[in-house]
Design an enzyme around this catalytic site. Structure first.
Site, PDB file in Angstrom:
ATOM      1  N   SER A 112      -7.628 -34.024 158.220  1.00 51.92           N
ATOM      2  CA  SER A 112      -6.903 -34.932 157.338  1.00 51.92           C
ATOM      3  C   SER A 112      -6.615 -36.273 158.013  1.00 51.92           C
ATOM      4  CB  SER A 112      -5.638 -34.227 156.865  1.00 51.92           C
ATOM      5  OG  SER A 112      -5.263 -34.729 155.628  1.00 51.92           O
TER       6      SER A 112
ATOM      7  N   HIS B 207      -7.189 -28.223 150.547  1.00 48.72           N
ATOM      8  CA  HIS B 207      -7.030 -29.058 151.741  1.00 48.72           C
ATOM      9  C   HIS B 207      -6.397 -28.216 152.855  1.00 48.72           C
ATOM     10  CE1 HIS B 207      -6.509 -32.986 153.580  1.00 48.72           C
ATOM     11  NE2 HIS B 207      -5.248 -32.696 153.861  1.00 48.72           N
TER      12      HIS B 207
HETATM   13  C1  GCU Z   1      -1.843 -37.437 152.456  1.00 51.26           C
HETATM   14  C2  GCU Z   1      -2.684 -38.697 152.560  1.00 51.26           C
HETATM   15  C3  GCU Z   1      -4.085 -38.410 153.070  1.00 51.26           C
HETATM   16  C4  GCU Z   1      -4.022 -37.606 154.347  1.00 51.26           C
HETATM   17  C5  GCU Z   1      -3.163 -36.382 154.160  1.00 51.26           C
HETATM   18  C6  GCU Z   1      -2.894 -35.564 155.422  1.00 51.26           C
HETATM   19  O1  GCU Z   1      -2.341 -36.624 151.451  1.00 51.26           O
HETATM   20  O2  GCU Z   1      -2.697 -39.305 151.290  1.00 51.26           O
HETATM   21  O3  GCU Z   1      -4.792 -39.613 153.303  1.00 51.26           O
HETATM   22  O4  GCU Z   1      -5.315 -37.271 154.789  1.00 51.26           O
HETATM   23  O5  GCU Z   1      -1.877 -36.761 153.697  1.00 51.26           O
HETATM   24  O6  GCU Z   1      -2.988 -36.070 156.514  1.00 51.26           O
HETATM   25  O7  GCU Z   1      -2.545 -34.389 155.271  1.00 51.26           O
END
Ligand code: GCU
Length: 431
Positions: free
Chosen positions: A268, A409
């Site tokens: 992420s 995710h």
């Molecule tokens: C949020 C953000 C993302 C990121 C994510 C994370 O969702 O919008 O860009 O990748 O956090 O780091 O879990």
């Protein structure tokens, strides 16, 4: 009773997260439909900004790579303001009977000094016992080294942390209550059994993930009265990438580790940082971006899921100030994220997505890996040759690798299993 309170807290935090998500969708008008992706041109990897064709690896290295790197450095992630005065290492703890006897554990404190100020972070390392010249995955964790395994010896950071009810993190303070709480994201037994080491750091020790710029590594470089980096200087992602490089400085001194086989990994936001680290520091042997999304592997010009405007508004501290000039203005970008991936070439690169992680735009992550492959081919390395998104659980594992996992995710056993199979092939590992 304790359990009840915990469930209530989780419920309240989930409701807040849901509310914020709903707010942000309402506020930003997020597109999740392929038919509504605007028409755009993917910037040609092998043509310079002035229109010159690149046809050899030498031309890439001397002409195209430097201009692409400089663009990302000055307009997207931000420059590191200068060298540190000093970097020192101190072993805080060692165990030769870790993980039930199959691993060695080491905790090394790394101190970064500049202008009479310093910050410290702790690198937690697990290596398979009895092995030498060990290939290592280096990855940040979100909630402290002690969340990665349940081992009591793992030190708990006192750096600021985001609160997290499911991990019992209150008052921005890490405690033993979350020991082992993120172990499911690290497949550590599998990593060790397959002959790899794992090195991890709590990312908040480099720069706390909040929008003020007064703390963490940024503050070491400030002149008197300065409170934030200059317009083209580093945001948090660039700071985390720099932290990855400082951890690598240590790993390269450790005799047990193969200095030519340190692979930078991140999930992420930390996947975004891992890609920028591999782009900035060519000592990294390869890079893995797990669900990195906007500002990571995903093509920005698709404006699918999270966009530049959304990310710069919700996380104003992540990129350099100049990047805000591309809010709702993606068409003005002379690059897209496939060119960030190209900065990793010709080293092995793995981009992974999750089907239900539409916020991170799996299709955009895949296309980015596809379009970067031209640069790999210039180096006679195999990339991704078909522009068709593969089915779930059908990995493509060449020097450029990609998979689309079922589910949300996250980092799962499945993801690690693929990274291990691929890394074995890429780095000729015989366990
Ligand atoms: C949020 C953000 C993302 C990121 C994510 C994370 O969702 O919008 O860009 O990748 O956090 O780091 O879990």
């Amino acid at each position: 009773m304790g359990l009840k309170i915990m469930y209530m807290k989780v419920f309240v935090q989930c409701s807040i997260a849901f509310f914020l998500c709903a707010m942000s969708s309402a506020q930003f008008d997020i597109n999740y439909e392929e038919t509504k992706v605007p028409e755009f041109k993917v910037p040609e990897p092998l043509t310079t900004f002035s229109g010159e064709r690149i046809s050899t690896p030498q031309e890439w290295d001397t002409k195209r790579r430097p201009e692409v790197y400089e663009f990302f450095e000055r307009k997207v992630y931000g420059k590191v303001p200068g060298p540190l005065d000093k970097v020192t290492f101190k072993t805080l703890e060692e165990g030769n009977n870790a993980l039930g006897g199959k691993a060695l554990r080491k905790q090394v404190e790394i101190t970064l000094r500049k202008n009479g100020k310093s910050i410290r972070f702790t690198l937690l390392i697990y290596l398979p016992k009895g092995a030498s010249k060990i290939p290592v995955f280096l990855g940040y964790n979100f909630h402290g080294n002690h969340t990665v395994t349940a081992e009591d010896e793992v030190l708990i950071s006192n750096a600021w942390s985001m609160n997290n009810a499911s991990l019992n993190i209150d008052n921005h303070q890490l405690t033993a209550a979350s020991r082992g709480g993120r172990a499911h994201r690290w497949a550590i037994d599998n990593i060790i059994e397959k002959g790899f080491g794992l090195a991890t750091i709590y990312y908040g020790e480099i720069d706390p993930d909040k929008s003020d710029m007064n703390d963490g590594i940024h503050a070491l470089f400030y002149e008197k009265g300065q409170e934030r980096p200059k317009r083209d200087e580093w945001g948090s992602l660039s700071a985390w990438a720099f932290g990855y490089s400082k951890a690598l400085d240590y790993l390269l001194t450790d005799d047990a580790i193969d200095p030519t086989k340190v692979i930078v990994f991140g999930h992420s936001r930390l996947g975004k940082a891992a890609l920028w680290a591999a782009a900035s520091d060519q000592r990294f042997a390869g890079a893995i971006s797990n669900n990195s999304g906007c500002g990571g592997a995903a093509l920005s010009k698709r404006r699918f899921g999270e966009t530049i405007n959304v990310i710069n508004t919700q996380f104003p501290h992540w990129f350099c100030h100049n990047f805000k000039g591309y809010n709702n203005n993606e068409e003005a970008l002379p690059v897209d994220q496939h060119l960030l991936l190209a900065l990793v070439a010709p080293r092995p690169l793995y981009v992974a997505s999750a089907k239900e992680d539409q916020w991170a735009d799996p299709q955009g992550e895949f296309l980015s890996a596809y379009h970067t492959s031209k640069v790999y081919e210039l180096f006679h390395k195999k990339g991704i040759s078909e522009a068709q998104l593969p089915e779930i659980q059908q990995p493509i594992q060449n020097t450029v690798a990609y998979h689309l996992r079922a589910g949300k995710h996250d980092v799962t056993e499945y993801d690690w299993e693929q990274y291990l199979i691929w890394a074995h092939k890429m780095f000729n590992i015989n366990p």
